[in-house]
Design a protein around this motif. Structure first.
Motif, short mmCIF file in Angstrom:
data_model
loop_
_atom_site.label_atom_id
_atom_site.label_comp_id
_atom_site.label_asym_id
_atom_site.label_seq_id
_atom_site.Cartn_x
_atom_site.Cartn_y
_atom_site.Cartn_z
N ALA A 102 0.83 -1.20 0.00
CA ALA A 102 0.00 0.00 0.00
C ALA A 102 0.87 1.26 0.00
CB ALA A 102 -0.93 0.00 1.21
N HIS A 103 1.95 1.24 0.77
CA HIS A 103 2.87 2.38 0.80
C HIS A 103 3.48 2.61 -0.58
CE1 HIS A 103 6.71 4.48 1.62
NE2 HIS A 103 5.98 5.12 2.51
N TYR A 104 3.76 1.52 -1.27
CA TYR A 104 4.32 1.66 -2.62
C TYR A 104 3.30 2.29 -3.57
CZ TYR A 104 5.90 0.35 -7.28
OH TYR A 104 6.25 0.39 -8.61
N TYR A 105 2.05 1.82 -3.51
CA TYR A 105 1.01 2.37 -4.38
C TYR A 105 0.74 3.85 -4.09
CZ TYR A 105 -0.38 -2.24 -6.16
OH TYR A 105 -0.43 -3.47 -6.77
N LEU A 106 0.78 4.22 -2.81
CA LEU A 106 0.42 5.58 -2.42
C LEU A 106 1.58 6.57 -2.53
CD1 LEU A 106 -1.74 4.76 0.73
CD2 LEU A 106 -2.55 5.47 -1.54
N ARG A 107 2.80 6.08 -2.40
CA ARG A 107 3.93 7.01 -2.39
C ARG A 107 5.13 6.54 -3.22
NH1 ARG A 107 7.20 9.19 2.99
NH2 ARG A 107 8.49 10.74 1.89
N GLY A 108 5.56 5.31 -2.97
CA GLY A 108 6.78 4.84 -3.59
C GLY A 108 6.75 4.86 -5.11
N ILE A 109 5.60 4.55 -5.69
CA ILE A 109 5.52 4.49 -7.14
C ILE A 109 5.77 5.85 -7.78
CG2 ILE A 109 3.03 4.93 -7.24
CD1 ILE A 109 2.87 2.88 -9.45
N PHE A 110 5.43 6.93 -7.07
CA PHE A 110 5.61 8.28 -7.61
C PHE A 110 7.03 8.79 -7.42
CE2 PHE A 110 1.15 7.92 -6.17
CZ PHE A 110 0.54 8.02 -7.41
N GLY A 139 9.59 6.61 -7.94
CA GLY A 139 10.42 5.72 -8.72
C GLY A 139 11.03 4.59 -7.91
N ASP A 140 10.47 4.29 -6.72
CA ASP A 140 10.99 3.20 -5.91
C ASP A 140 10.75 1.86 -6.59
OD1 ASP A 140 11.62 5.12 -4.08
OD2 ASP A 140 9.98 4.63 -2.68
N PRO A 141 11.60 0.87 -6.35
CA PRO A 141 11.38 -0.47 -6.92
C PRO A 141 10.18 -1.14 -6.27
CG PRO A 141 13.19 -0.52 -5.38
CD PRO A 141 12.83 0.93 -5.53
N HIS A 142 9.59 -2.09 -6.97
CA HIS A 142 8.48 -2.84 -6.40
C HIS A 142 8.94 -3.56 -5.14
CE1 HIS A 142 5.19 -2.80 -9.47
NE2 HIS A 142 6.16 -2.27 -10.17
N PRO A 143 8.15 -3.51 -4.09
CA PRO A 143 8.57 -4.16 -2.84
C PRO A 143 8.54 -5.68 -2.91
CG PRO A 143 6.34 -3.31 -2.62
CD PRO A 143 6.86 -2.80 -3.93
N LEU A 144 7.75 -6.23 -3.85
CA LEU A 144 7.61 -7.68 -3.96
C LEU A 144 7.81 -8.10 -5.41
CD1 LEU A 144 4.40 -8.03 -1.77
CD2 LEU A 144 6.75 -8.48 -1.07
N LYS A 190 7.72 -2.09 -16.98
CA LYS A 190 7.45 -1.07 -17.99
C LYS A 190 5.95 -0.85 -18.02
CE LYS A 190 11.41 -2.24 -20.93
NZ LYS A 190 11.83 -2.70 -22.28
N PRO A 191 5.47 0.31 -18.50
CA PRO A 191 4.02 0.56 -18.50
C PRO A 191 3.20 -0.49 -19.23
CG PRO A 191 5.23 2.59 -18.91
CD PRO A 191 6.25 1.49 -18.92
#
Length: 214
Positions: A95-103, A105-110, A190-191
């Protein structure tokens, strides 16, 4: 020099089933809109919209039943069952990745694996849709169909107006899910990675990932 990896994720049947359900749900939403708000789609005859909606619902239920049979008999249903180990902590990280990390450029957590294609939030969401939202839509749809012939059925559960309202709310929930799902398919390596995977069966992943999906 490391290169991206190709991982086989989906069988031909899974891909055909997925696109069949997606197109069926979209067509149901449009035909349902033509029934509930004919002023928005005046070029669609009301009677035709009702007949098409009923037929699409029957096809969608049949396809869902076939999918359930496939997933259970092949053991693929395990892909949808949340792992109790670290479920909460991994869900929070996702959830943290979806809400913040993705914006940022953080790597996927899983990391995706052939035997674990979905993260914990996805598993919980799909279980909710299949075990709550879809049965609710089927039940309220059947009640509305039967209520035109046997009004006492809808009267017994609060009236046709209440049943129609719940059915409409379920339709909005499905529409919201489709919008969110379409957006999240662009958040892969990639998108176009996730969309390509559901068309071709394999997905392109980065050379290295931080952690595997639980």
């Amino acid at each position: 020099m490391s290169t991206a990896r190709r991982l086989q994720l989906y069988t031909l049947y899974e891909r055909l089933w997925h696109w069949g359900q997606a197109l069926g749900i979209l067509a149901l939403l449009l035909s349902g809109l033509a029934i509930r708000r004919p002023d928005l789609l005046p070029f669609v005859p009301f009677a035709a919209a009702v007949r098409v909606h009923d037929l699409l619902a029957l096809l969608l239920i049949s396809n869902a039943a076939l999918g359930l049979f496939f997933y259970v008999t092949t053991g693929t249903v395990r892909q949808l069952l949340p792992e109790p180990r670290d479920f909460i902590s991994l869900s929070v990280r996702q959830a943290h990745y979806y809400l913040r990390g993705i914006f940022r450029g953080d790597p996927h957590p899983l990391e995706k694996r052939a035997e674990a294609r979905l993260n914990p939030l996805q598993r919980a969401t799909y279980l909710l849709i299949m075990n709550v939202l879809l049965p609710l839509q089927v039940l309220t749809g059947l009640l509305m169909w039967a209520g035109t012939r046997w009004p006492w059925l809808t009267d017994a559960v609060g009236g046709a107006g209440l049943v129609a309202l719940v059915h409409a709310m379920g339709a909005w929930a499905f529409a919201s899910f489709i919008v969110a799902h379409a957006y999240l398919t662009t958040t892969g390596h990639k998108p176009t990675s996730s969309i390509k995977a559901m068309i071709l069966g394999w997905e392109e992943l980065p050379p290295e990932s931080s952690e595997e999906i639980a």
